[in-house]
Write a protein that holds these residues in place. Sequence first.
Motif, PDB file in Angstrom:
ATOM      1  N   PRO A   1      82.069 -47.227   8.188  1.00 13.07           N
ATOM      2  CA  PRO A   1      83.195 -46.345   7.861  1.00 13.07           C
ATOM      3  C   PRO A   1      84.099 -46.129   9.073  1.00 13.07           C
ATOM      4  O   PRO A   1      83.623 -45.794  10.157  1.00 13.07           O
ATOM      5  CB  PRO A   1      82.514 -45.042   7.440  1.00 13.07           C
ATOM      6  N   GLY A   2      85.370 -46.387   8.876  1.00 11.28           N
ATOM      7  CA  GLY A   2      86.354 -46.280   9.943  1.00 11.28           C
ATOM      8  C   GLY A   2      86.802 -47.628  10.465  1.00 11.28           C
ATOM      9  O   GLY A   2      87.893 -47.757  11.016  1.00 11.28           O
ATOM     10  N   LEU A   3      85.986 -48.665  10.290  1.00 14.07           N
ATOM     11  CA  LEU A   3      86.354 -49.991  10.788  1.00 14.07           C
ATOM     12  C   LEU A   3      87.534 -50.568  10.000  1.00 14.07           C
ATOM     13  O   LEU A   3      88.362 -51.286  10.553  1.00 14.07           O
ATOM     14  CB  LEU A   3      85.158 -50.936  10.755  1.00 14.07           C
ATOM     15  N   GLY A   4      87.630 -50.246   8.719  1.00 13.68           N
ATOM     16  CA  GLY A   4      88.784 -50.693   7.929  1.00 13.68           C
ATOM     17  C   GLY A   4      90.079 -50.089   8.449  1.00 13.68           C
ATOM     18  O   GLY A   4      91.129 -50.734   8.451  1.00 13.68           O
ATOM     19  N   GLN A   5      90.018 -48.838   8.925  1.00 12.14           N
ATOM     20  CA  GLN A   5      91.195 -48.199   9.501  1.00 12.14           C
ATOM     21  C   GLN A   5      91.575 -48.878  10.819  1.00 12.14           C
ATOM     22  O   GLN A   5      92.752 -49.084  11.095  1.00 12.14           O
ATOM     23  CB  GLN A   5      90.936 -46.695   9.720  1.00 12.14           C
ATOM     24  N   VAL A   6      90.572 -49.232  11.624  1.00 17.41           N
ATOM     25  CA  VAL A   6      90.846 -49.943  12.876  1.00 17.41           C
ATOM     26  C   VAL A   6      91.467 -51.305  12.558  1.00 17.41           C
ATOM     27  O   VAL A   6      92.424 -51.730  13.201  1.00 17.41           O
ATOM     28  CB  VAL A   6      89.552 -50.096  13.717  1.00 17.41           C
TER      29      VAL A   6
ATOM     30  N   ASP B   1      95.014 -48.409  12.709  1.00 21.19           N
ATOM     31  CA  ASP B   1      94.982 -46.962  12.911  1.00 21.19           C
ATOM     32  C   ASP B   1      93.679 -46.583  13.613  1.00 21.19           C
ATOM     33  O   ASP B   1      92.718 -46.126  13.000  1.00 21.19           O
ATOM     34  CB  ASP B   1      95.105 -46.240  11.568  1.00 21.19           C
ATOM     35  N   ARG B   2      93.675 -46.792  14.919  1.00 21.38           N
ATOM     36  CA  ARG B   2      92.470 -46.626  15.726  1.00 21.38           C
ATOM     37  C   ARG B   2      91.935 -45.197  15.713  1.00 21.38           C
ATOM     38  O   ARG B   2      90.746 -44.978  15.527  1.00 21.38           O
ATOM     39  CB  ARG B   2      92.760 -47.063  17.159  1.00 21.38           C
TER      40      ARG B   2
ATOM     41  N   ASN C   1      90.200 -52.620  20.444  1.00 21.52           N
ATOM     42  CA  ASN C   1      89.941 -51.556  19.467  1.00 21.52           C
ATOM     43  C   ASN C   1      88.617 -51.757  18.755  1.00 21.52           C
ATOM     44  O   ASN C   1      87.878 -50.805  18.528  1.00 21.52           O
ATOM     45  CB  ASN C   1      91.080 -51.473  18.448  1.00 21.52           C
ATOM     46  N   TYR C   2      88.314 -53.004  18.387  1.00 21.05           N
ATOM     47  CA  TYR C   2      87.040 -53.284  17.734  1.00 21.05           C
ATOM     48  C   TYR C   2      85.879 -53.013  18.694  1.00 21.05           C
ATOM     49  O   TYR C   2      84.856 -52.447  18.307  1.00 21.05           O
ATOM     50  CB  TYR C   2      86.968 -54.736  17.239  1.00 21.05           C
ATOM     51  N   ALA C   3      86.024 -53.435  19.946  1.00 16.42           N
ATOM     52  CA  ALA C   3      84.970 -53.209  20.938  1.00 16.42           C
ATOM     53  C   ALA C   3      84.756 -51.713  21.162  1.00 16.42           C
ATOM     54  O   ALA C   3      83.607 -51.248  21.205  1.00 16.42           O
ATOM     55  CB  ALA C   3      85.332 -53.906  22.252  1.00 16.42           C
TER      56      ALA C   3
END
Length: 172
Positions: A74-79, A83-84, A141-143
């Motif tokens: 949850p939240g990775l789709g926003q990243v 939208d970090r 951002n992913y890291a």
Amino acid sequence: MEENTNRCLKCGAVLNEKTGSCLNCGNTCPDCGAIISENTGTCPNCGDGTGEQISTIKYQKNSVLAAFLSFFFPGLGQVYNGDRLKGFGILTLTTITLLSNLFIFSIIGAFVVLYAIFDSYTTAEKINSAKIPFKKSSFVNYALFFVLFIILCIVIGITRVWFVKQSYIYGY
């Protein structure tokens, strides 16, 4: 009699009379034929502006992938959608609520996960329909997302061990 039409210097296709852009290979300047900058809407050679930003190159976000990412993290789709901060907030809230011992927090966490899935899917759709601007997501951002995830899991794991230890010692 020869028709008076402007043609793209790159591919030879007829340019759009209103915008001066080539529908085959991208935006071209009606004066010099150079590709118009997607970011500024102006020609890099002669500086001619079209008065509006024209973009034939359309960046897309995969809305199903965004929802899929939010389902598992949850939240990775926003990243993914660029939208970090929202992604980090959803990750933090979900991790805290789902890993807590209280049933009510687990229910709240489940709703946060459902919101994250819905929000990431609809945001990607809005990006694809140009209702909101495209934002690139970066490896950084992913890291950062996964570093935050690991830190949250460690902190919550340590906290849970401490509470279990306290309940064992004090009998509650």
